[in-house]
Design an enzyme around this catalytic site. Structure first.
Site, PDB file in Angstrom:
ATOM      1  N   HIS A   1       0.745  -1.200  -0.230  1.00  0.00           N
ATOM      2  CA  HIS A   1       0.060   0.007  -0.038  1.00  0.00           C
ATOM      3  C   HIS A   1       0.774   1.375   0.005  1.00  0.00           C
ATOM      4  O   HIS A   1       1.947   1.479   0.686  1.00  0.00           O
ATOM      5  CB  HIS A   1      -0.928   0.009   1.022  1.00  0.00           C
ATOM      6  CG  HIS A   1      -2.064  -1.038   1.083  1.00  0.00           C
ATOM      7  ND1 HIS A   1      -3.142  -0.966   1.851  1.00  0.00           N
ATOM      8  CD2 HIS A   1      -2.204  -1.798   0.146  1.00  0.00           C
ATOM      9  CE1 HIS A   1      -4.060  -1.740   1.551  1.00  0.00           C
ATOM     10  NE2 HIS A   1      -3.539  -2.407   0.540  1.00  0.00           N
TER      11      HIS A   1
ATOM     12  N   TYR B   1     -10.411   4.662   6.603  1.00  0.00           N
ATOM     13  CA  TYR B   1     -10.725   4.921   8.094  1.00  0.00           C
ATOM     14  C   TYR B   1     -11.756   5.908   7.935  1.00  0.00           C
ATOM     15  O   TYR B   1     -11.639   7.064   7.363  1.00  0.00           O
ATOM     16  CB  TYR B   1      -9.444   5.889   8.583  1.00  0.00           C
ATOM     17  CG  TYR B   1      -8.161   4.767   8.766  1.00  0.00           C
ATOM     18  CD1 TYR B   1      -7.978   4.444   9.871  1.00  0.00           C
ATOM     19  CD2 TYR B   1      -7.426   4.886   7.589  1.00  0.00           C
ATOM     20  CE1 TYR B   1      -6.765   3.470  10.168  1.00  0.00           C
ATOM     21  CE2 TYR B   1      -6.185   4.193   7.945  1.00  0.00           C
ATOM     22  CZ  TYR B   1      -5.905   3.448   9.026  1.00  0.00           C
ATOM     23  OH  TYR B   1      -4.722   2.632   9.342  1.00  0.00           O
TER      24      TYR B   1
ATOM     25  N   PRO C   1      -5.104  -0.758  18.660  1.00  0.00           N
ATOM     26  CA  PRO C   1      -4.638  -1.060  17.412  1.00  0.00           C
ATOM     27  C   PRO C   1      -4.997  -0.173  16.359  1.00  0.00           C
ATOM     28  O   PRO C   1      -4.778  -0.125  15.105  1.00  0.00           O
ATOM     29  CB  PRO C   1      -5.779  -2.250  17.300  1.00  0.00           C
ATOM     30  CG  PRO C   1      -6.959  -1.991  18.033  1.00  0.00           C
ATOM     31  CD  PRO C   1      -6.352  -1.548  19.352  1.00  0.00           C
TER      32      PRO C   1
ATOM     33  N   LYS D   1       0.262  -0.502  15.432  1.00  0.00           N
ATOM     34  CA  LYS D   1       1.747  -0.535  15.809  1.00  0.00           C
ATOM     35  C   LYS D   1       2.269  -1.906  16.595  1.00  0.00           C
ATOM     36  O   LYS D   1       3.419  -1.999  16.846  1.00  0.00           O
ATOM     37  CB  LYS D   1       2.062   0.651  16.627  1.00  0.00           C
ATOM     38  CG  LYS D   1       2.026   1.982  16.006  1.00  0.00           C
ATOM     39  CD  LYS D   1       3.018   1.934  14.797  1.00  0.00           C
ATOM     40  CE  LYS D   1       2.857   3.128  13.664  1.00  0.00           C
ATOM     41  NZ  LYS D   1       3.283   2.878  12.414  1.00  0.00           N
TER      42      LYS D   1
ATOM     43  N   TYR E   1       3.148   7.170  10.903  1.00  0.00           N
ATOM     44  CA  TYR E   1       2.276   5.938  10.309  1.00  0.00           C
ATOM     45  C   TYR E   1       2.971   4.881   9.699  1.00  0.00           C
ATOM     46  O   TYR E   1       2.653   3.759   9.985  1.00  0.00           O
ATOM     47  CB  TYR E   1       1.163   6.529   9.262  1.00  0.00           C
ATOM     48  CG  TYR E   1       0.231   5.419   8.860  1.00  0.00           C
ATOM     49  CD1 TYR E   1      -0.946   5.173   9.452  1.00  0.00           C
ATOM     50  CD2 TYR E   1       0.475   4.761   7.671  1.00  0.00           C
ATOM     51  CE1 TYR E   1      -1.998   4.308   8.959  1.00  0.00           C
ATOM     52  CE2 TYR E   1      -0.424   4.022   7.347  1.00  0.00           C
ATOM     53  CZ  TYR E   1      -1.667   3.792   7.947  1.00  0.00           C
ATOM     54  OH  TYR E   1      -2.558   2.953   7.521  1.00  0.00           O
TER      55      TYR E   1
HETATM   56  C1  LIG Z   1      -7.087 -10.011  20.615  1.00  0.00           C
HETATM   57  C2  LIG Z   1      -5.956  -8.902  20.219  1.00  0.00           C
HETATM   58  C3  LIG Z   1      -6.424  -8.486  18.714  1.00  0.00           C
HETATM   59  C4  LIG Z   1      -5.516  -7.704  18.070  1.00  0.00           C
HETATM   60  N1  LIG Z   1      -5.832  -7.103  16.856  1.00  0.00           N
HETATM   61  C5  LIG Z   1      -4.733  -6.343  16.301  1.00  0.00           C
HETATM   62  C6  LIG Z   1      -5.311  -5.713  15.428  1.00  0.00           C
HETATM   63  O1  LIG Z   1      -6.407  -5.958  14.578  1.00  0.00           O
HETATM   64  N2  LIG Z   1      -4.418  -5.027  14.612  1.00  0.00           N
HETATM   65  C7  LIG Z   1      -3.117  -4.860  15.116  1.00  0.00           C
HETATM   66  O2  LIG Z   1      -2.204  -3.966  14.714  1.00  0.00           O
HETATM   67  N3  LIG Z   1      -2.862  -5.376  16.287  1.00  0.00           N
HETATM   68  C8  LIG Z   1      -3.590  -6.083  16.953  1.00  0.00           C
HETATM   69  N4  LIG Z   1      -3.088  -6.733  17.914  1.00  0.00           N
HETATM   70  C9  LIG Z   1      -1.852  -6.502  18.286  1.00  0.00           C
HETATM   71  C10 LIG Z   1      -0.803  -7.564  18.026  1.00  0.00           C
HETATM   72  O3  LIG Z   1      -1.386  -8.680  17.363  1.00  0.00           O
HETATM   73  C11 LIG Z   1       0.222  -7.881  19.081  1.00  0.00           C
HETATM   74  O4  LIG Z   1       0.900  -6.853  18.991  1.00  0.00           O
HETATM   75  C12 LIG Z   1       1.227  -9.002  18.597  1.00  0.00           C
HETATM   76  O5  LIG Z   1       0.233 -10.317  18.426  1.00  0.00           O
HETATM   77  C13 LIG Z   1       2.467  -9.225  19.484  1.00  0.00           C
HETATM   78  O6  LIG Z   1       3.299 -10.361  19.217  1.00  0.00           O
HETATM   79  P1  LIG Z   1       3.696 -11.008  20.870  1.00  0.00           P
HETATM   80  O7  LIG Z   1       4.542 -12.136  19.907  1.00  0.00           O
HETATM   81  O8  LIG Z   1       4.926 -10.143  21.284  1.00  0.00           O
HETATM   82  O9  LIG Z   1       2.645 -11.497  21.296  1.00  0.00           O
HETATM   83  P2  LIG Z   1       1.448 -12.367  21.168  1.00  0.00           P
HETATM   84  O10 LIG Z   1       1.025 -12.626  19.727  1.00  0.00           O
HETATM   85  O11 LIG Z   1       0.290 -12.218  22.231  1.00  0.00           O
HETATM   86  O12 LIG Z   1       2.034 -13.831  21.450  1.00  0.00           O
HETATM   87  C14 LIG Z   1       2.233 -14.295  22.710  1.00  0.00           C
HETATM   88  C15 LIG Z   1       2.368 -16.189  22.739  1.00  0.00           C
HETATM   89  O13 LIG Z   1       2.666 -16.100  24.051  1.00  0.00           O
HETATM   90  C16 LIG Z   1       1.636 -17.494  24.438  1.00  0.00           C
HETATM   91  N5  LIG Z   1       1.585 -17.352  25.867  1.00  0.00           N
HETATM   92  C17 LIG Z   1       1.082 -16.821  26.692  1.00  0.00           C
HETATM   93  N6  LIG Z   1       1.049 -17.224  27.777  1.00  0.00           N
HETATM   94  C18 LIG Z   1       2.144 -18.360  27.840  1.00  0.00           C
HETATM   95  C19 LIG Z   1       2.586 -19.176  28.928  1.00  0.00           C
HETATM   96  N7  LIG Z   1       2.337 -18.898  30.159  1.00  0.00           N
HETATM   97  N8  LIG Z   1       3.208 -20.267  28.239  1.00  0.00           N
HETATM   98  C20 LIG Z   1       3.560 -20.453  27.015  1.00  0.00           C
HETATM   99  N9  LIG Z   1       2.939 -19.494  26.087  1.00  0.00           N
HETATM  100  C21 LIG Z   1       2.281 -18.607  26.510  1.00  0.00           C
HETATM  101  C22 LIG Z   1       0.426 -16.878  23.560  1.00  0.00           C
HETATM  102  O14 LIG Z   1      -0.591 -18.186  23.439  1.00  0.00           O
HETATM  103  C23 LIG Z   1       0.918 -16.503  22.254  1.00  0.00           C
HETATM  104  O15 LIG Z   1       0.921 -17.620  21.546  1.00  0.00           O
HETATM  105  C24 LIG Z   1      -4.017  -7.469  18.842  1.00  0.00           C
HETATM  106  C25 LIG Z   1      -3.705  -8.290  19.772  1.00  0.00           C
HETATM  107  C26 LIG Z   1      -4.766  -8.921  20.590  1.00  0.00           C
HETATM  108  C27 LIG Z   1      -4.266  -9.566  21.852  1.00  0.00           C
END
Ligand SMILES: Cc1cc2nc3c(=O)[nH]c(=O)nc-3n(C[C@H](O)[C@H](O)[C@H](O)COP(=O)(O)OP(=O)(O)OC[C@H]3O[C@@H](n4cnc5c(N)ncnc54)[C@H](O)[C@@H]3O)c2cc1C
Length: 396
Positions: free
Chosen positions: A75, A203, A295, A299, A387
């Site tokens: 995009h 948006y 969201p 970011k 952005y």
């Molecule tokens: C419900 C939801 C919707 C979202 N929607 C958007 C969106 O529409 N647009 C956007 O830009 N961002 C969105 N986000 C934000 C984005 O998805 C996150 O910033 C991103 O997933 C971060 O990645 P991460 O690997 O740090 O954490 P996560 O993706 O949360 O990964 C953490 C992992 O650790 C695992 N875990 C948790 N506890 C334990 C444990 N005790 N033992 C072992 N494993 C464990 C979890 O199952 C998961 O797989 C959303 C976040 C959430 C929670």
């Protein structure tokens, strides 16, 4: 209890944990990834979808962007609708950078396949991982693997386990400072098997609430509606969702949005959260385990990738020549970027959402800011730099 050993024990197989394991493996550093959920669950979990150019560049340099390059939708701008009119913000013309739409679950699938191909250790369904002795030179993680209790001795623990994970909990009270803000609304997100109504994101700011039109593939659209906090999904049958979307996206004299089959739906809370520092002894927190953004500015995933870039470089330096400097400075390096992302996410959230109970004065201030964005090149450039991720301090 069986004894296992690795160099870095990684808790969580979201984008943060999987990318860290992959980047470490490229440097010849061994890891074990422990994930609470099943592989199927993490591969199907629909969340973010907008990748900044810096994120794409990193995935490409790490050799895991083959499918992303083929299937990602590049995009160069987006549409902003308010007061019944549409305005285009051409962020590529303003900054030279693009964004790419590619579902987070696809990034996760690509990273899992890369770990598999390299013979890496990713264990799913591990719901009892507990790190210990992280304030010593001999940390460990205890858990059950294949029905057997194990203790994994390691040099470092990476807490990549998201906001509700266990790693942050093992840090003694008082060692971390948390900063939090909860918004008085949420996003109801749907995935629909309907080709996107537009090639670019839309948006829409409406007095009934914000709406976002996004996409994951040329055949799948992702749409969001601002709703009340803790909104029960039962109150949103398909017809109500489409009626509300049509109202908020309406353009003077424009065609109405088409509706289609809803494949999945969910409500995402709008919350900001930061923990400082992002490290304690030999435990390093990354991604959602250390910070959350609403969201609105997409970011979350990009900030998580930015942390992992720094952490992987710091661990690589330590293993290469024993240098602790980058590890000691991990939190400080990440937090500059994290707070820039926090500020922009909060700013964009307040730009796009009518706050419950706000008066007409506040609504008119928001309208003035929106107009500024589509009439002032200086305002649009400053916005576009944040952005696309260009304004964030470059790290690692
Ligand atoms: C419900 C939801 C919707 C979202 N929607 C958007 C969106 O529409 N647009 C956007 O830009 N961002 C969105 N986000 C934000 C984005 O998805 C996150 O910033 C991103 O997933 C971060 O990645 P991460 O690997 O740090 O954490 P996560 O993706 O949360 O990964 C953490 C992992 O650790 C695992 N875990 C948790 N506890 C334990 C444990 N005790 N033992 C072992 N494993 C464990 C979890 O199952 C998961 O797989 C959303 C976040 C959430 C929670």
């Amino acid at each position: 209890m069986r004894a296992l050993g690795t160099q870095v024990a990684i808790v969580g197989a979201g984008p943060s944990g999987l990318l860290l394991a992959h980047l470490l493996a490229l440097q010849g550093i061994e890891s074990i990834v422990l994930e609470r959920q099943s592989r199927e669950h993490v591969e199907q979990r629909v969340r973010a979808g907008l990748l900044e150019q810096g994120t794409v560049d990193l995935l490409r340099a790490a050799g895991v962007a083959g499918r992303l390059d083929r299937e990602g939708l590049v995009h160069e701008g987006f549409a902003l609708r308010f007061d019944g009119a549409e305005h285009r913000v051409d962020f590529t013309e303003l900054t030279g950078w693009t964004t790419t739409m590619y579902g987070q679950q696809e990034v996760v699938k690509d990273l899992i396949r890369a770990r598999e191909a390299a013979g890496g250790h990713v264990h799913f369904g591990v719901d009892d991982a507990v790190p210990g002795s992280v304030d010593t030179d001999a940390p460990r993680v205890r858990c059950t693997l294949g029905g057997e209790r194990v203790e994994i001795a390691c040099d470092f623990v990476a807490g990549c386990d998201g906001f509700h994970g266990v790693c942050r909990q093992v840090v003694p009270a008082g060692a971390l400072t948390t900063y939090e803000h909860t918004y008085p609304f949420a996003w109801l997100g749907i995935l629909t098997s309907l080709p996107p109504a537009s090639e670019e994101l839309i948006y829409a700011v409406h007095e009934r609430g914000f709406a976002l039109h996004s996409m994951r593939t040329p055949a799948i659209s992702r749409l969001y509606l601002q709703v009340g906090p803790d909104e029960p999904l039962a109150r949103w049958p398909d017809e109500r969702i489409w009626t509300e979307l049509r109202t908020r996206f309406a353009l003077d004299g424009g065609a109405a949005l088409k509706d289609g089959p809803i494949l999945s739906r969910g409500v995402t809370a709008m919350r900001s959260f930061v923990v400082e520092p992002m490290q304690y002894g030999r435990l390093f927190l990354a991604g959602d385990a250390a910070h959350i953004v609403p969201p609105s500015a997409a970011k979350g995933l990009n900030l998580a990738v930015a942390d992992i870039r720094v952490l992987a470089a710091a661990l690589s330096a330590w293993y290469a020549d024993g240098t602790r400097e980058l590890l000691d400075g991990y939190s400080r390096a990440c937090l500059a970027s994290v707070w820039q992302g926090q500020e922009f996410s909060a700013w964009m959230t307040s730009l796009l959402h009518p706050f419950p109970g706000e008066d007409r004065y506040a609504a008119n201030l928001r309208r003035a800011r929106l107009r500024d964005l589509v009439t002032s090149r200086a305002a649009a450039t400053a916005f576009a730099e944040s952005y696309v991720g260009l304004a964030r301090p470059r790290l690692g």
